[in-house]
Scaffold this motif. Structure first.
Motif, short mmCIF file in Angstrom:
data_model
loop_
_atom_site.label_atom_id
_atom_site.label_comp_id
_atom_site.label_asym_id
_atom_site.label_seq_id
_atom_site.Cartn_x
_atom_site.Cartn_y
_atom_site.Cartn_z
N HIS A 1 14.42 2.22 0.46
CA HIS A 1 13.35 1.49 1.14
C HIS A 1 11.96 1.73 0.54
N CYS A 2 11.89 2.55 -0.48
CA CYS A 2 10.61 2.96 -1.04
C CYS A 2 9.81 1.79 -1.62
N ALA A 3 10.44 0.92 -2.37
CA ALA A 3 9.73 -0.19 -3.00
C ALA A 3 9.10 -1.11 -1.97
N GLY A 4 9.86 -1.46 -0.96
CA GLY A 4 9.33 -2.33 0.09
C GLY A 4 8.16 -1.71 0.82
N LEU A 5 8.29 -0.44 1.15
CA LEU A 5 7.21 0.24 1.84
C LEU A 5 5.96 0.31 0.96
N ALA A 6 6.13 0.65 -0.32
CA ALA A 6 4.99 0.78 -1.23
C ALA A 6 4.23 -0.53 -1.34
#
Length: 151
Positions: A101-106
């Protein structure tokens, strides 16, 4: 740097040569940093495996907005402290997020923080600063490091 020059020209700012030099240096560092922080060698240096605090230290040391506040007349300190804090908080949030989920959150963090900071107020000619700063620090988490990629 071309975007920074374009924003300043559209805002019709009248900066001294030394102010232009500093603004363009910051634009070069941040703009080039967006590209370089997505390269494996830089990812190893900025987000090394087993050192979860290194990205946060890196974000805290990026005082570009505060520096520009000192030299550009009319810049609001609150907006620049908000920008600096949003960068550090976004890095911390991305560092705590799962790889999945890191890319979406960033990227969502960048969009929300840019909208918030622009509503607080950016000095004329510096419209490029918040997007560039946040994409370099937080947006780079949208790129997985080689050791984070799943087989």
């Amino acid at each position: 740097m071309a975007v920074a020059i374009g924003c300043a020209r559209l805002a019709n700012v009248h900066w001294a040569a030394w102010q232009w030099a500093l603004v363009l240096f910051v634009a070069f560092d941040l703009g080039g940093g967006i590209v370089s922080t997505c390269l494996p060698a830089t990812l190893r240096a900025v987000r090394p495996q087993g050192d979860p605090l290194r990205p946060l230290y890196n974000a805290a040391l990026h005082i570009h907005p505060l520096l520009l506040t000192l030299v550009i007349p009319g810049q609001d300190w609150a907006a620049m402290f908000l920008l600096h804090g949003a960068g550090a908080a976004g890095v911390a949030a991305a560092g705590l997020m799962s790889i999945r989920h890191c890319a979406g959150l960033a990227l969502a963090w960048c969009a929300g923080a840019i909208a918030l900071i622009n509503s607080v107020g950016i000095a004329p000619g510096l419209a490029w600063l918040a997007p560039t700063y946040l994409l370099k620090l937080v947006g780079s988490f949208a790129v997985l490091a080689p050791w984070e990629q799943q087989p």
